[in-house]
Design a protein around this motif. Structure first.
Motif, PDB file in Angstrom:
ATOM      1  N   ILE A   1     -82.025  11.992  37.031  1.00 27.22           N
ATOM      2  CA  ILE A   1     -81.611  13.109  36.172  1.00 27.22           C
ATOM      3  C   ILE A   1     -80.780  14.111  36.969  1.00 27.22           C
ATOM      4  CG2 ILE A   1     -82.408  15.085  34.816  1.00 27.22           C
ATOM      5  CD1 ILE A   1     -84.909  13.433  34.128  1.00 27.22           C
ATOM      6  N   LEU A   2     -81.249  14.454  38.151  1.00 28.07           N
ATOM      7  CA  LEU A   2     -80.549  15.444  38.971  1.00 28.07           C
ATOM      8  C   LEU A   2     -79.195  14.924  39.460  1.00 28.07           C
ATOM      9  CD1 LEU A   2     -83.584  16.825  40.998  1.00 28.07           C
ATOM     10  CD2 LEU A   2     -82.295  18.008  39.213  1.00 28.07           C
ATOM     11  N   LYS A   3     -79.121  13.630  39.750  1.00 23.31           N
ATOM     12  CA  LYS A   3     -77.844  13.046  40.174  1.00 23.31           C
ATOM     13  C   LYS A   3     -76.846  13.035  39.018  1.00 23.31           C
ATOM     14  CE  LYS A   3     -79.679  10.144  43.894  1.00 23.31           C
ATOM     15  NZ  LYS A   3     -79.976   8.754  44.345  1.00 23.31           N
ATOM     16  N   GLU A   4     -77.353  12.781  37.814  1.00 24.19           N
ATOM     17  CA  GLU A   4     -76.481  12.802  36.637  1.00 24.19           C
ATOM     18  C   GLU A   4     -75.930  14.208  36.411  1.00 24.19           C
ATOM     19  OE1 GLU A   4     -75.032  10.673  33.015  1.00 24.19           O
ATOM     20  OE2 GLU A   4     -75.527  10.237  35.101  1.00 24.19           O
ATOM     21  N   LYS A   5     -76.774  15.207  36.573  1.00 30.59           N
ATOM     22  CA  LYS A   5     -76.316  16.595  36.423  1.00 30.59           C
ATOM     23  C   LYS A   5     -75.252  16.933  37.467  1.00 30.59           C
ATOM     24  CE  LYS A   5     -78.313  20.226  38.094  1.00 30.59           C
ATOM     25  NZ  LYS A   5     -79.242  21.332  38.444  1.00 30.59           N
ATOM     26  N   GLU A   6     -75.463  16.438  38.676  1.00 31.59           N
ATOM     27  CA  GLU A   6     -74.500  16.694  39.751  1.00 31.59           C
ATOM     28  C   GLU A   6     -73.135  16.086  39.426  1.00 31.59           C
ATOM     29  OE1 GLU A   6     -74.006  15.853  44.572  1.00 31.59           O
ATOM     30  OE2 GLU A   6     -75.861  15.329  43.536  1.00 31.59           O
ATOM     31  N   LYS A   7     -73.126  14.879  38.869  1.00 27.70           N
ATOM     32  CA  LYS A   7     -71.868  14.222  38.513  1.00 27.70           C
ATOM     33  C   LYS A   7     -71.146  14.971  37.397  1.00 27.70           C
ATOM     34  CE  LYS A   7     -73.522   9.554  39.640  1.00 27.70           C
ATOM     35  NZ  LYS A   7     -73.911   8.244  39.057  1.00 27.70           N
ATOM     36  N   LEU A   8     -71.916  15.482  36.446  1.00 29.11           N
ATOM     37  CA  LEU A   8     -71.338  16.168  35.294  1.00 29.11           C
ATOM     38  C   LEU A   8     -70.949  17.613  35.601  1.00 29.11           C
ATOM     39  CD1 LEU A   8     -73.914  14.919  32.645  1.00 29.11           C
ATOM     40  CD2 LEU A   8     -71.471  14.381  32.611  1.00 29.11           C
ATOM     41  N   GLY A   9     -71.562  18.178  36.612  1.00 26.95           N
ATOM     42  CA  GLY A   9     -71.397  19.605  36.872  1.00 26.95           C
ATOM     43  C   GLY A   9     -72.557  20.362  36.260  1.00 26.95           C
ATOM     44  N   GLN A  10     -72.809  20.078  35.002  1.00 19.66           N
ATOM     45  CA  GLN A  10     -73.992  20.591  34.313  1.00 19.66           C
ATOM     46  C   GLN A  10     -74.144  19.842  32.991  1.00 19.66           C
ATOM     47  OE1 GLN A  10     -72.424  24.761  33.529  1.00 19.66           O
ATOM     48  NE2 GLN A  10     -73.408  24.375  31.559  1.00 19.66           N
TER      49      GLN A  10
ATOM     50  N   LYS B   1     -87.479  17.437  24.947  1.00 18.08           N
ATOM     51  CA  LYS B   1     -86.917  18.398  23.992  1.00 18.08           C
ATOM     52  C   LYS B   1     -87.850  19.581  23.779  1.00 18.08           C
ATOM     53  CE  LYS B   1     -85.905  15.651  20.497  1.00 18.08           C
ATOM     54  NZ  LYS B   1     -85.329  15.240  19.192  1.00 18.08           N
ATOM     55  N   ARG B   2     -89.144  19.363  24.008  1.00 18.05           N
ATOM     56  CA  ARG B   2     -90.110  20.454  23.896  1.00 18.05           C
ATOM     57  C   ARG B   2     -90.096  21.342  25.138  1.00 18.05           C
ATOM     58  NH1 ARG B   2     -95.194  18.726  24.262  1.00 18.05           N
ATOM     59  NH2 ARG B   2     -96.000  20.639  23.336  1.00 18.05           N
ATOM     60  N   ARG B   3     -89.697  20.761  26.259  1.00 15.86           N
ATOM     61  CA  ARG B   3     -89.839  21.457  27.537  1.00 15.86           C
ATOM     62  C   ARG B   3     -88.544  22.073  28.075  1.00 15.86           C
ATOM     63  NH1 ARG B   3     -94.396  20.196  30.780  1.00 15.86           N
ATOM     64  NH2 ARG B   3     -95.930  18.901  29.698  1.00 15.86           N
ATOM     65  N   PHE B   4     -87.394  21.585  27.586  1.00 14.48           N
ATOM     66  CA  PHE B   4     -86.124  22.048  28.146  1.00 14.48           C
ATOM     67  C   PHE B   4     -85.131  22.426  27.045  1.00 14.48           C
ATOM     68  CE2 PHE B   4     -87.858  18.792  31.074  1.00 14.48           C
ATOM     69  CZ  PHE B   4     -88.094  19.603  32.174  1.00 14.48           C
ATOM     70  N   TYR B   5     -84.167  23.249  27.405  1.00 21.94           N
ATOM     71  CA  TYR B   5     -83.091  23.630  26.491  1.00 21.94           C
ATOM     72  C   TYR B   5     -81.844  23.916  27.320  1.00 21.94           C
ATOM     73  CZ  TYR B   5     -83.862  28.422  28.094  1.00 21.94           C
ATOM     74  OH  TYR B   5     -83.976  29.544  28.879  1.00 21.94           O
TER      75      TYR B   5
ATOM     76  N   LYS C   1    -100.036  25.700  26.957  1.00 22.46           N
ATOM     77  CA  LYS C   1     -98.869  26.366  26.403  1.00 22.46           C
ATOM     78  C   LYS C   1     -97.654  26.046  27.262  1.00 22.46           C
ATOM     79  CE  LYS C   1     -97.010  30.849  25.030  1.00 22.46           C
ATOM     80  NZ  LYS C   1     -97.244  32.315  24.978  1.00 22.46           N
ATOM     81  N   ILE C   2     -96.640  25.477  26.640  1.00 20.96           N
ATOM     82  CA  ILE C   2     -95.436  25.077  27.364  1.00 20.96           C
ATOM     83  C   ILE C   2     -94.351  26.133  27.177  1.00 20.96           C
ATOM     84  CG2 ILE C   2     -93.585  23.368  27.511  1.00 20.96           C
ATOM     85  CD1 ILE C   2     -95.599  21.274  26.593  1.00 20.96           C
ATOM     86  N   ILE C   3     -93.834  26.615  28.284  1.00 21.10           N
ATOM     87  CA  ILE C   3     -92.715  27.562  28.244  1.00 21.10           C
ATOM     88  C   ILE C   3     -91.446  26.789  28.580  1.00 21.10           C
ATOM     89  CG2 ILE C   3     -91.720  29.648  29.234  1.00 21.10           C
ATOM     90  CD1 ILE C   3     -94.541  30.543  29.951  1.00 21.10           C
ATOM     91  N   PRO C   4     -90.557  26.578  27.604  1.00 20.44           N
ATOM     92  CA  PRO C   4     -89.338  25.793  27.846  1.00 20.44           C
ATOM     93  C   PRO C   4     -88.492  26.385  28.970  1.00 20.44           C
ATOM     94  CG  PRO C   4     -89.685  26.133  25.495  1.00 20.44           C
ATOM     95  CD  PRO C   4     -90.655  27.036  26.202  1.00 20.44           C
ATOM     96  N   LYS C   5     -87.855  25.499  29.721  1.00 16.06           N
ATOM     97  CA  LYS C   5     -87.006  25.917  30.832  1.00 16.06           C
ATOM     98  C   LYS C   5     -85.569  25.467  30.592  1.00 16.06           C
ATOM     99  CE  LYS C   5     -90.795  25.708  34.165  1.00 16.06           C
ATOM    100  NZ  LYS C   5     -91.279  25.137  35.447  1.00 16.06           N
ATOM    101  N   GLU C   6     -84.640  26.232  31.133  1.00 16.77           N
ATOM    102  CA  GLU C   6     -83.229  25.884  31.002  1.00 16.77           C
ATOM    103  C   GLU C   6     -82.978  24.585  31.771  1.00 16.77           C
ATOM    104  OE1 GLU C   6     -79.247  25.653  30.341  1.00 16.77           O
ATOM    105  OE2 GLU C   6     -80.043  25.591  32.373  1.00 16.77           O
ATOM    106  N   LEU C   7     -82.407  23.606  31.096  1.00 18.03           N
ATOM    107  CA  LEU C   7     -82.267  22.266  31.658  1.00 18.03           C
ATOM    108  C   LEU C   7     -81.507  22.253  32.976  1.00 18.03           C
ATOM    109  CD1 LEU C   7     -82.678  19.214  31.344  1.00 18.03           C
ATOM    110  CD2 LEU C   7     -80.601  19.150  29.952  1.00 18.03           C
ATOM    111  N   ASN C   8     -80.438  23.016  33.056  1.00 19.38           N
ATOM    112  CA  ASN C   8     -79.609  22.998  34.260  1.00 19.38           C
ATOM    113  C   ASN C   8     -80.228  23.755  35.432  1.00 19.38           C
ATOM    114  OD1 ASN C   8     -77.107  21.510  33.445  1.00 19.38           O
ATOM    115  ND2 ASN C   8     -77.116  23.072  31.846  1.00 19.38           N
TER     116      ASN C   8
END
Length: 212
Positions: free
Chosen positions: A107-116, A138-142, A79-86
């Protein structure tokens, strides 16, 4: 593993990729980097370079698990519980089959550049994420909210400021400033689409980060 989708990006020749496809077409899977080299006949140098991108299930790399247990492990529905992407950590990303140490860092570096991240769709544009891995993400994050997005004031930002945005390179940032000087301010994202070399495939996402 995802090398049959991304091998050409990592330096494999067409023949090496074809050998892998022929092996996979028999319904079998590669279970170690040694087996990967044996099948594709890639050089040891290339193997050492691309093997960090390999990710095998734990039951494959563990000698303590029997074949029967391995099959049971594969068939077990988790059972997968989706997690907030940021809010996702490196470990969260590495739980996705096909995302290893290197890609999780990207992925984490891209988030850092964007802010979120503004939307889950941004993951499909990150290097190393195949369509199959993206579907699993898409199944695991939102993404819960865009309320705190770091906005770019498109009508006043300098070339230097614009080029810090991951979706604008320096040349395109100069085009934006040139367009402003010749045509006046941007009134909507549609104006941005008129500029040469605009990344149209990302336009919907870019619009979320702009302030007009």
């Amino acid at each position: 593993m995802q090398l049959d989708y991304k091998g050409y990006m990592l330096g494999m020749s067409i023949e090496e990729i074809n050998r892998l496809h022929r092996f996979r077409s028999t319904g079998k899977f590669v279970n170690s980097k040694e087996e990967f080299q044996k099948i594709t006949k890639i050089s040891t140098e290339l193997l050492n370079e691309i093997s960090p991108y390999f990710k095998f299930p734990d039951w494959i790399t563990s000698n303590k698990v029997s074949t029967k247990e391995a099959v049971s492990f594969q068939e077990k529905k988790v059972k997968i519980i989706p997690k907030e992407l940021n809010q996702a950590t490196k470990e969260d990303f590495m739980e996705v089959f096909g995302i290893g140490d290197k890609i999780s860092d990207i992925i984490l570096k891209e988030k850092e550049k964007l802010g979120q991240f503004a939307t889950i769709e941004q993951l499909q544009f990150i290097w190393g994420i195949s369509p199959e891995v993206y579907e699993e993400c898409k199944r695991r994050f939102y993404v819960q909210s865009n309320a705190n997005l770091k906005k770019i004031f498109i009508n006043t930002a300098s070339v230097k400021e614009l080029s810090k945005f991951p979706y604008f390179n320096y040349a395109f940032s100069k085009e934006i400033v040139t367009y402003r000087s010749m045509n006046g301010t941007f009134s909507s994202i549609d104006d941005l689409a008129k500029i040469n070399n605009c990344p149209l495939e990302k336009l919907k996402i870019i619009a979320l980060y702009l302030e007009f």
